[in-house]
Structure formats: C-alpha cells, structure tokens
Design a protein around this motif. Sequence first.
Motif, PDB file in Angstrom:
ATOM      1  N   LEU A   1       1.755 -12.258  -1.492  1.00  0.00           N
ATOM      2  CA  LEU A   1       2.394 -10.953  -1.332  1.00  0.00           C
ATOM      3  C   LEU A   1       1.407  -9.840  -1.692  1.00  0.00           C
ATOM      4  O   LEU A   1       1.370  -8.800  -1.023  1.00  0.00           O
ATOM      5  CB  LEU A   1       3.637 -10.869  -2.221  1.00  0.00           C
TER       6      LEU A   1
ATOM      7  N   GLU B   1       9.708  -6.533   4.732  1.00  0.00           N
ATOM      8  CA  GLU B   1       8.403  -6.479   5.392  1.00  0.00           C
ATOM      9  C   GLU B   1       8.383  -7.276   6.691  1.00  0.00           C
ATOM     10  O   GLU B   1       7.812  -6.837   7.693  1.00  0.00           O
ATOM     11  CB  GLU B   1       7.320  -7.020   4.451  1.00  0.00           C
ATOM     12  N   GLU B   2       8.989  -8.449   6.688  1.00  0.00           N
ATOM     13  CA  GLU B   2       8.874  -9.360   7.833  1.00  0.00           C
ATOM     14  C   GLU B   2       9.939  -9.137   8.904  1.00  0.00           C
ATOM     15  O   GLU B   2       9.689  -9.397  10.092  1.00  0.00           O
ATOM     16  CB  GLU B   2       8.936 -10.815   7.348  1.00  0.00           C
TER      17      GLU B   2
ATOM     18  N   VAL C   1      11.679  -8.046  -0.804  1.00  0.00           N
ATOM     19  CA  VAL C   1      10.519  -7.369  -0.223  1.00  0.00           C
ATOM     20  C   VAL C   1      10.039  -8.111   1.020  1.00  0.00           C
ATOM     21  O   VAL C   1       9.748  -7.499   2.060  1.00  0.00           O
ATOM     22  CB  VAL C   1       9.376  -7.248  -1.251  1.00  0.00           C
ATOM     23  N   LEU C   2       9.955  -9.422   0.912  1.00  0.00           N
ATOM     24  CA  LEU C   2       9.527 -10.209   2.079  1.00  0.00           C
ATOM     25  C   LEU C   2      10.433  -9.964   3.275  1.00  0.00           C
ATOM     26  O   LEU C   2       9.967  -9.801   4.415  1.00  0.00           O
ATOM     27  CB  LEU C   2       9.500 -11.692   1.703  1.00  0.00           C
TER      28      LEU C   2
ATOM     29  N   ARG D   1       6.962   2.670  -2.216  1.00  0.00           N
ATOM     30  CA  ARG D   1       8.050   2.952  -1.266  1.00  0.00           C
ATOM     31  C   ARG D   1       8.946   4.084  -1.742  1.00  0.00           C
ATOM     32  O   ARG D   1       9.448   4.864  -0.940  1.00  0.00           O
ATOM     33  CB  ARG D   1       8.898   1.687  -1.044  1.00  0.00           C
TER      34      ARG D   1
ATOM     35  N   LYS E   1      -1.073  -9.660   1.313  1.00  0.00           N
ATOM     36  CA  LYS E   1      -0.530  -9.301   2.632  1.00  0.00           C
ATOM     37  C   LYS E   1       0.100  -7.921   2.663  1.00  0.00           C
ATOM     38  O   LYS E   1      -0.023  -7.198   3.661  1.00  0.00           O
ATOM     39  CB  LYS E   1       0.491 -10.349   3.072  1.00  0.00           C
ATOM     40  N   TYR E   2       0.784  -7.526   1.592  1.00  0.00           N
ATOM     41  CA  TYR E   2       1.612  -6.328   1.654  1.00  0.00           C
ATOM     42  C   TYR E   2       1.065  -5.142   0.848  1.00  0.00           C
ATOM     43  O   TYR E   2       1.584  -4.035   0.980  1.00  0.00           O
ATOM     44  CB  TYR E   2       3.027  -6.641   1.167  1.00  0.00           C
TER      45      TYR E   2
ATOM     46  N   TRP F   1       4.859  -2.320  -5.328  1.00  0.00           N
ATOM     47  CA  TRP F   1       5.404  -2.136  -3.969  1.00  0.00           C
ATOM     48  C   TRP F   1       6.557  -1.138  -3.966  1.00  0.00           C
ATOM     49  O   TRP F   1       6.594  -0.219  -3.149  1.00  0.00           O
ATOM     50  CB  TRP F   1       5.859  -3.487  -3.424  1.00  0.00           C
TER      51      TRP F   1
END
Length: 523
Positions: free
Chosen positions: A231, A128-129, A124-125, A186, A234-235, A182
């Motif tokens: 997480l 996202e990044e 996921v990171l 999605r 932030k997300y 998350w």
Amino acid sequence: MKRNATLQWADQLLKESMDWMDMYYDAEEGYLFSLSAKALTHETRASTWYAAGLLARNEGDDVEQALKIVENVIIGQHKNESSQWFGDYQIYPEEPTVGTLQYPPVIYNSWDPNWRGFVGTTFVLMLEEFPDLIPQDTKTRMMESLYNTTVGDSYRVGGVDDDNLYPAYSNPSIMRAFVSGWVGRRMNDSNMTTAGETYATDVIDLFNRDSTLSEFNSGTYAGVSLFALTLWAKYMPESSVMGKNGGRMIKETWSSLSLLYNANLKNVAGPWDRSYGFDMNKYLSILALQIWTLVGKEKAPIHPKPYAMGHKDDFAIGPLIAILAPFHNTLVDNTTVSSLHTFPGAHTVTTSAFSPPYDEYPRNITAWVSPNLTIGAESFSENVIGGPAKNPNSFNPAVVQWGRADGTVGWLTLYAQVMELTAVVKEGVLELNYPKGNSSSTFQLLVGTNSKKGKRDVASWADVEGVDVTIEGSVDPRYNITFSGLYGGAGSTINDFEFWNFTYGMPVGSEEVPRLELRFAIN
C-alpha cells in the motif's frame, strides 16, 4: 511471462478464497458467519476482506452485497471519542457494548486495536481500486470512518493503557502510518499527514539498520507487513517517505525471506518471532498466499484444500493478496523468485533484528540451510519472556526442520523460558546457552509427531523419525519426555500442533552455565 503467470495465480487465489467465503456469507445480515463456526455469530474483519473480494469479482449482485457489508461495518464502528477504542471496529456485531460493567474493555480481547488497521487499509484499497463501483454517499461515509479510525489510532502509545504499539511492532505500525498519511492527504489534514510520515520514518529507521522487519520472519505477520508495504508503494506519492521506501523495503524483505526459505521443505527456516505453527505445509500463513501468486499454488506451502489447514481463518485475506499481486510481484526480484522455485544449495544466513523497548541489543540471527535440514536460532537479551509479543507459544528462538522419507517435514523448537539466550548455529549443530541460568534451569525442546509411517509412540530420540540427534553440554544427560495432544497427554497442543516435549534439566547443585548442544544428521 512472469506477469501473465502472476495474473493467473492471483485469479486462482481470488476465486478459491471467495468460493470458500461464499459458503459463510449471510446475505440477509450482510456479514460473514464466523469462520471458526462459533454458533452462527458473525465477524467483522473477514467480512470486510470478503467485501473487497466481491468488488474485485463483480458478478451478479456482488457489488450490492459488498456495499451492504461496508455500511454495516461502519455502523458498528465505536463512536465514543473519550474511549480508548474510539474509531475501532466491532469484533463481531452480536457483541455487547465494550466498556460496560458486563463487557469490560480488555485490549486484544473484547476489542482489538489492530482492527483499525486491518479494516482501514481494506477501505482504502476499495476506494483506490474500485472507485467507480462505490456510490458517492458510501464513499463519504467510508472517508468519515477512516478519519475516525485514524484519530482513534493516534490514541495508541506503547506502554500506556496496556498498549504495545511501538514502531517495532511492524505489521500494525506499517498499517498505522499508511492510513494516517493517506487519510491526511485526502482530507487535507496536515497534522494527520505529518503524523503518518513521522511514524513511517521511525519504522524505516529500524528497518534500515539491517534491512529487516523488527517483527522478524513470521509466516503470518511478514505477510501482513508486505501487504501494508505494498500500500505504501502503490498508493503513496514519491514525496512521501512511504512512497519513496515502500518498494525497496518489499524487495529487501523478500530477499531476506528467500535466503531462509527452503523450497524442498516449503518452509522458511527459523527463528520465528511470531508463528502460528511449526510447519508451513500444515498451517495457513499469509506469506504462503503471497508465494502462491509468485510461483503457483503447487509449489507454495499451501495444501490443495487451504481451508483444511491450521489457522485457516487467514485464508480470508486471500482477496487482498490477489488484488495487489500484479503490482506487488513486480517488486520481487528474479533471484528471490528463483529461490522460491528451487533450493539454491546449502548456505549460512546471518542477520539481525531489533525490537525496542523489549530488546537490550539487536537479536543476532544465524541459520544454516541445507537441502533437507535447516537450523536457525537467535541470541537475545530481553526484558520479557516470549519475545516482544510476550507469548512463548508463538516466539520460537531456535528451530530445526528436516525432510522425511515420505516428503513430510519434521521439526523441533525451543520453548521460550528465559529472557536471555546465546545461540550458536553451525552445519548440523545447534548450541543453546542460558547466560543467566542456574541449576534450576531447563531446556524444553518441542518435537513434532512422526508421519503416519513413523512410530506413534516416542520414548527416546531414536524414535524420532527422519533424523539422528546426539546431545552434549552441561545438562544432565537424562531427559524426560511427555506428549501434548489434541485429546490427551501431559499438556495441550500449541497452535493446534501436537508434539513431544523433551525436557533437559541441570545436575543437582550444578554451578555451570546451562548449555545444551544438539547435533543433527538426516537418516
């Protein structure tokens, strides 16, 4: 200034951790070799963390190698939907097939359910990044893998099939809730989204009772929980209970940790629910990596050569901590950062934590923290020995640490042998009672070895460097001392730490409650 310093220290952490892992990378296979140097086998979780670092560094063929690792990890994902380990990831690619006669499924051995969370959060990171660095077909496969790992994680029920995932198991619980919420959003899977929100609510409810993680005060796992809460913050959207509460929980967790942190000793005072060492200056903790990004490496409990420390494999999570630090550190208040820099003065801390179904009541925690001496302990009544992890080697219900003349840290910990303990902590005093003990009860006090300048052999308390200890209580005043060392002695090391075991028993035929009172003074 704070942000600029964070960026500088985060870049330093990223570079040093990546430089170290570069030496282990097998570009031909697209995996890291085992960081424990196990006969040139490879390992999955650290490879995934390294892949995130490659995307963050983005030099030369870094992106190409990161994508190779990701594809390999996905290929190695367990795909049998009827197995308990469905959606989990191989521990290492050379392993036999989990569930065969020759390689039976043993939870936390041949397969580790928490790796769904570790690999899943890392995927996921990355998405996202670094979305612009990942081709669409790889993104599609990553989402399929994340969907499968979330379904597999839903198979986990505490107390069923040897699984211990309850909301009180903080670090995997926080990761589980995040990945489910998350991925559900999605993939437009409302059931998955709701499951994540529901589980997160259970975690939050436990936290809110005293603003503490159930998995309390662990140099390793408080670090993982803070990573996972970042997480959340932030997300996840504000409409999610995770997005709404993540930042607050980070701030309050750091506030609790900062009250227990002694910047002079560079250690968090005990008690520790799950520890992989007894002195943060000697074993690598994930919390110490986060402190690095907050106050700099020199002020953090990090050796100049982190890879020489005990439990060094966790240095592999360095890239993830570095990537998130610019956001995470904005959620840590100035009072906390100040306490990580400079010890604020002697004080007492009282708090509690609760880990159902193991605790009969919340564990009541008290610590006395002074410039060169910390004493921390918890009173508890549980249905297991060794804390919720059922591991006496990691559960430290009573801990004392002191500064020595050469700047090193001495330590003492009570080895967990009972399901119920009443502990009293006052200035310079630790009192331990076994309410359900009897004449056969013993108190095993593990005491760290002296510094290089101290005595090599310990025959009594007088030989323990840096502290004077006096004993009272219902115990027999005579005690036995044994040594547990790397290459000999009466027992083995614990988490690679050598120690002297001071054991107190009860007088023969005693009917008193086992009680041991220790008084400490720095010498």
